[in-house]
Motif scaffolding. Structure first.
Motif, PDB file in Angstrom:
ATOM      1  N   GLN A  88      62.039 106.406  96.877  1.00 24.57           N
ATOM      2  CA  GLN A  88      62.454 105.151  97.501  1.00 24.57           C
ATOM      3  C   GLN A  88      61.254 104.286  97.856  1.00 24.57           C
ATOM      4  O   GLN A  88      61.269 103.074  97.671  1.00 24.57           O
ATOM      5  CB  GLN A  88      63.305 105.420  98.752  1.00 24.57           C
ATOM      6  N   ARG A  89      60.201 104.913  98.347  1.00 22.36           N
ATOM      7  CA  ARG A  89      58.972 104.181  98.687  1.00 22.36           C
ATOM      8  C   ARG A  89      58.386 103.514  97.446  1.00 22.36           C
ATOM      9  O   ARG A  89      57.998 102.343  97.481  1.00 22.36           O
ATOM     10  CB  ARG A  89      57.967 105.134  99.311  1.00 22.36           C
ATOM     11  N   LEU A  90      58.320 104.250  96.343  1.00 23.41           N
ATOM     12  CA  LEU A  90      57.796 103.693  95.094  1.00 23.41           C
ATOM     13  C   LEU A  90      58.660 102.543  94.597  1.00 23.41           C
ATOM     14  O   LEU A  90      58.150 101.511  94.147  1.00 23.41           O
ATOM     15  CB  LEU A  90      57.683 104.776  94.030  1.00 23.41           C
ATOM     16  N   LEU A  91      59.978 102.717  94.682  1.00 17.94           N
ATOM     17  CA  LEU A  91      60.887 101.640  94.269  1.00 17.94           C
ATOM     18  C   LEU A  91      60.672 100.388  95.124  1.00 17.94           C
ATOM     19  O   LEU A  91      60.642  99.271  94.598  1.00 17.94           O
ATOM     20  CB  LEU A  91      62.342 102.094  94.352  1.00 17.94           C
ATOM     21  N   ASN A  92      60.520 100.574  96.411  1.00 13.49           N
ATOM     22  CA  ASN A  92      60.291  99.441  97.318  1.00 13.49           C
ATOM     23  C   ASN A  92      58.975  98.731  96.995  1.00 13.49           C
ATOM     24  O   ASN A  92      58.921  97.494  96.988  1.00 13.49           O
ATOM     25  CB  ASN A  92      60.288  99.903  98.775  1.00 13.49           C
ATOM     26  N   LEU A  94      57.381  98.740  94.084  1.00 15.78           N
ATOM     27  CA  LEU A  94      57.528  98.059  92.792  1.00 15.78           C
ATOM     28  C   LEU A  94      58.343  96.783  92.931  1.00 15.78           C
ATOM     29  O   LEU A  94      58.010  95.753  92.336  1.00 15.78           O
ATOM     30  CB  LEU A  94      58.174  98.993  91.769  1.00 15.78           C
ATOM     31  N   PHE A  95      59.399  96.839  93.727  1.00 13.66           N
ATOM     32  CA  PHE A  95      60.220  95.655  93.932  1.00 13.66           C
ATOM     33  C   PHE A  95      59.420  94.560  94.635  1.00 13.66           C
ATOM     34  O   PHE A  95      59.462  93.394  94.235  1.00 13.66           O
ATOM     35  CB  PHE A  95      61.479  95.985  94.728  1.00 13.66           C
ATOM     36  N   SER A  97      56.212  94.122  94.628  1.00  9.18           N
ATOM     37  CA  SER A  97      55.232  93.607  93.676  1.00  9.18           C
ATOM     38  C   SER A  97      55.891  92.651  92.682  1.00  9.18           C
ATOM     39  O   SER A  97      55.373  91.564  92.405  1.00  9.18           O
ATOM     40  CB  SER A  97      54.579  94.773  92.935  1.00  9.18           C
ATOM     41  N   TRP A  98      57.031  93.037  92.159  1.00  5.44           N
ATOM     42  CA  TRP A  98      57.766  92.186  91.211  1.00  5.44           C
ATOM     43  C   TRP A  98      58.170  90.873  91.884  1.00  5.44           C
ATOM     44  O   TRP A  98      58.012  89.795  91.324  1.00  5.44           O
ATOM     45  CB  TRP A  98      59.005  92.919  90.695  1.00  5.44           C
ATOM     46  N   LEU A  99      58.677  90.958  93.113  1.00 10.48           N
ATOM     47  CA  LEU A  99      59.114  89.773  93.844  1.00 10.48           C
ATOM     48  C   LEU A  99      57.936  88.818  94.086  1.00 10.48           C
ATOM     49  O   LEU A  99      58.069  87.603  93.906  1.00 10.48           O
ATOM     50  CB  LEU A  99      59.762  90.170  95.164  1.00 10.48           C
ATOM     51  N   ASN A 100      56.780  89.359  94.465  1.00 14.46           N
ATOM     52  CA  ASN A 100      55.583  88.518  94.667  1.00 14.46           C
ATOM     53  C   ASN A 100      55.198  87.796  93.387  1.00 14.46           C
ATOM     54  O   ASN A 100      54.836  86.623  93.420  1.00 14.46           O
ATOM     55  CB  ASN A 100      54.416  89.356  95.177  1.00 14.46           C
ATOM     56  N   GLU A 101      55.279  88.484  92.267  1.00 15.27           N
ATOM     57  CA  GLU A 101      54.957  87.862  90.977  1.00 15.27           C
ATOM     58  C   GLU A 101      55.957  86.745  90.648  1.00 15.27           C
ATOM     59  O   GLU A 101      55.583  85.694  90.140  1.00 15.27           O
ATOM     60  CB  GLU A 101      54.942  88.898  89.860  1.00 15.27           C
ATOM     61  N   GLN A 102      57.216  86.978  90.946  1.00 18.15           N
ATOM     62  CA  GLN A 102      58.251  85.979  90.679  1.00 18.15           C
ATOM     63  C   GLN A 102      58.020  84.737  91.532  1.00 18.15           C
ATOM     64  O   GLN A 102      58.218  83.602  91.066  1.00 18.15           O
ATOM     65  CB  GLN A 102      59.650  86.543  90.941  1.00 18.15           C
ATOM     66  N   LEU A 103      57.618  84.929  92.767  1.00 19.18           N
ATOM     67  CA  LEU A 103      57.404  83.804  93.669  1.00 19.18           C
ATOM     68  C   LEU A 103      56.174  82.986  93.285  1.00 19.18           C
ATOM     69  O   LEU A 103      56.089  81.808  93.602  1.00 19.18           O
ATOM     70  CB  LEU A 103      57.253  84.321  95.111  1.00 19.18           C
ATOM     71  N   LYS A 104      55.237  83.590  92.584  1.00 19.55           N
ATOM     72  CA  LYS A 104      54.033  82.885  92.145  1.00 19.55           C
ATOM     73  C   LYS A 104      54.294  82.003  90.921  1.00 19.55           C
ATOM     74  O   LYS A 104      53.535  81.069  90.670  1.00 19.55           O
ATOM     75  CB  LYS A 104      52.921  83.890  91.811  1.00 19.55           C
TER      76      LYS A 104
END
Length: 107
Positions: A88-92, A94-95, A97-104
């Motif tokens: 769960q920690r790894l999924l969080n 990764l999510f 990180s993905w969200l930060n990239e999307q916002l950029k």
């Protein structure tokens, strides 16, 4: 002072918990000098390197990290396990990180 404490530990004049209670300036003073378990990725790089180069029970000489002197003794090395909390920690992570990239990305 750090060298004197180190020599006391080496000569078994006082125990690690006694000296930690007397001299530590962080929360480890209340836990007999114990910290963790803590992931190496969360530790200062210099401290992580000390831990990686030591064996359980080995007392490491005083080392300065920023403006603090530390004396490290690795009690136990716990290898990472892919259990449900770690998954769960790894999924969080990764999510996030993905969200930060999307916002950029521009709209």
């Amino acid at each position: 002072m750090a060298k004197e404490i180190y020599f006391r530990l080496q000569e078994s004049e006082q125990s690690f918990p006694q000296l930690a209670e007397q001299y530590s300036q962080g929360p480890e003073a209340r836990t007999g000098g114990l910290i963790g378990p803590v992931g190496l990725s969360n530790a200062h790089p210099k401290l992580a390197q000390l831990i990686l180069n030591s064996e359980p029970g080995q007392l490491m000489p005083p080392t300065q990290i920023k403006d603090v002197w530390v004396i490290v003794r690795l009690e136990k090395f716990l290898p990472a396990q892919l259990d449900e909390p770690m998954r769960q920690r790894l999924l969080n992570e990764l999510f996030a990180s993905w969200l930060n990239e999307q916002l950029k990305q521009p709209l």
